[in-house]
Design an enzyme around this catalytic site. Structure first.
Site: not given
Ligand SMILES: [Zn+2]
Length: 428
Positions: A263, A314
């Protein structure tokens, strides 16, 4: 030896026409553009296999269940915890098998699984304390996809906070206990189809004082960590440590060229400098970051600073490597009001984690139709902008066909399997 004849293939210098690719013992033995048509004909464009650099397989059970109450990342996490609490090694394996089959059908030839659901209800270890990890290894083998299994260290429920009941399933008592649990598990790493690596769940879940234990355990191997996905995490970290999450990881010895920060959405200038100076790479997860309302990360700033970028699905809100690659560029356009921050070659590099169909490389290849309603009339160079998972026709991993003419060769009816597993998990 297998000879593939590709109408187009994306070589290190870009798309080329009429490319013969010879495959021997699972590896590419020769690449010849402008070759006469012979062997297995692959219409469309053949690309290096997509690399899914960040996955939580079981999150797939949350897709398409909009809840009016899930208005933030944190309420979404409550839903995710409810699913996590219901899984056991058998259901984890069955669900992950179907999810990995979905990934293969979308063109992913490898997945890096950030695995933190280790123990039974209440945190009681299974008879084999790595039963859940073995379930993922079996799932990847059944689905024909390469697996990097990141066994994730998880110790605390938040900064200095006790674990919630469901978090006990994720947790080991201390990073030392986490490393001890892995002692018998390391043999799953065959150096080829399955690699074992480590992850720090986040600075919320592992105290700074225990980070060096994980860094030392994983030395020379892959080490991933969730980093600054949410502003609230940064604020809580600053309040607790007086440092940003990136600085905490730096102090704990976690940053470095084998490390991937996942991220990295909300960074300070100092954070960015630390990531670049240490050689840490960043995994963006554009479809998840938009789904969870995380924000738009500094992708081009990271790239300009020399930080390598890769991409992951994800939360499985979307399993489509084209959409992740496009998302990396489209988020930049929205954030900065300019186009073409990343070239098609740079997007492909991120989506494949730098793989290229070169002599000696594993024969991990994906073929994409250029005659669908989405891709008809487009240039081969524009395949990532125009195409999608539904346009993937054939997928080869290590010289073996995993998908042929849009059909998974190892898993029967993946959609039915997904429906059955997810329905069972969500039953009241
Ligand atoms: Zn994750």
């Amino acid at each position: 030896m297998t000879v593939l004849w590709c109408e187009h293939a994306w070589l290190p210098d870009g798309p080329a026409d009429a490319v013969a690719i010879e495959v021997t013992d699972g590896r590419i033995a020769a690449v010849r553009p402008g070759a006469p048509r012979a062997g297995t004909v692959l219409p469309g464009i053949t690309l290096p296999g997509f690399a899914n650099a960040h996955s939580h397989a079981f999150h797939r059970a949350l897709r398409g269940h909009p809840s009016p109450d899930a208005r933030s990342f944190w309420t979404w996490r409550d839903d995710m915890y409810r699913i996590a609490d219901r899984l056991d090694p058998d259901s984890y394996r069955r669900l992950a098998t179907a999810v990995y089959a979905e990934m293969a059908l979308a063109g992913y030839t490898s997945v890096t699984e950030f695995h933190y659901l280790h123990h039974g209800p209440g945190g009681a270890p299974y008879d084999d304390p790595n039963a859940m990890g073995h379930a993922l290894v079996d799932a990847a083998a059944a689905a024909g996809i390469r697996l990097t299994l990141l066994d994730t260290c998880y110790v605390t429920g938040g900064f200095g906070e006790a674990l919630s009941p469901v978090q006990r399933r994720f947790a080991d008592a201390h990073a030392d206990a986490w490393a001890e649990r892995l002692d018998p598990f390391v043999k799953v790493d065959d150096g080829d189809r399955v690699r074992l690596g480590a992850a720090v769940h986040s600075v919320r879940a592992v105290p700074e004082s225990e980070l060096p234990i994980i860094a030392e355990w994983s030395a020379g191997g892959p080490l991933h960590v969730h980093l600054s996905e949410q502003r609230a995490e940064n604020e809580a970290c600053l309040a607790f440590y007086g440092r940003t999450p990136t600085a905490v990881l730096d102090y704990g010895g976690v940053l470095g060229p084998d490390t991937v920060a996942v991220h990295a959405t909300h960074l300070t200038g100092d954070d960015l400098t630390r990531l670049a100076a240490s050689g840490t790479r960043v995994c963006l997860c554009p479809t998840t970051e938009r789904d969870l309302g995380d924000g738009i990360g500094p992708a081009s700033e990271l790239h300009d600073a020399g930080v390598g970028l890769c991409l992951g699905s994800d939360s499985q809100a979307v399993v489509d490597p084209f959409e992740e690659a496009r998302g990396m560029e489209m988020h930049e356009r929205l954030a900065h009001g300019v186009r073409q921050r990343f070239s098609p070659a740079q997007l492909l590099h991120a989506a494949t984690d730098g793989a290229a169909p070169a002599v000696g490389a594993p024969a991990d290849l994906v073929t994409v139709a250029l005659d669908s309603v989405r891709t008809a009339g487009t240039a081969p160079l524009g395949v990532l902008h125009a195409g999608g998972a539904a346009d993937v026709t054939d997928v080869m991993v290590g010289g073996r066909w995993v998908v042929r003419e849009r059909v998974h060769q190892g898993v029967d009816a993946p959609a039915a399997a997904l429906a059955a597993e997810i329905t069972a998990l969500r039953e009241d």
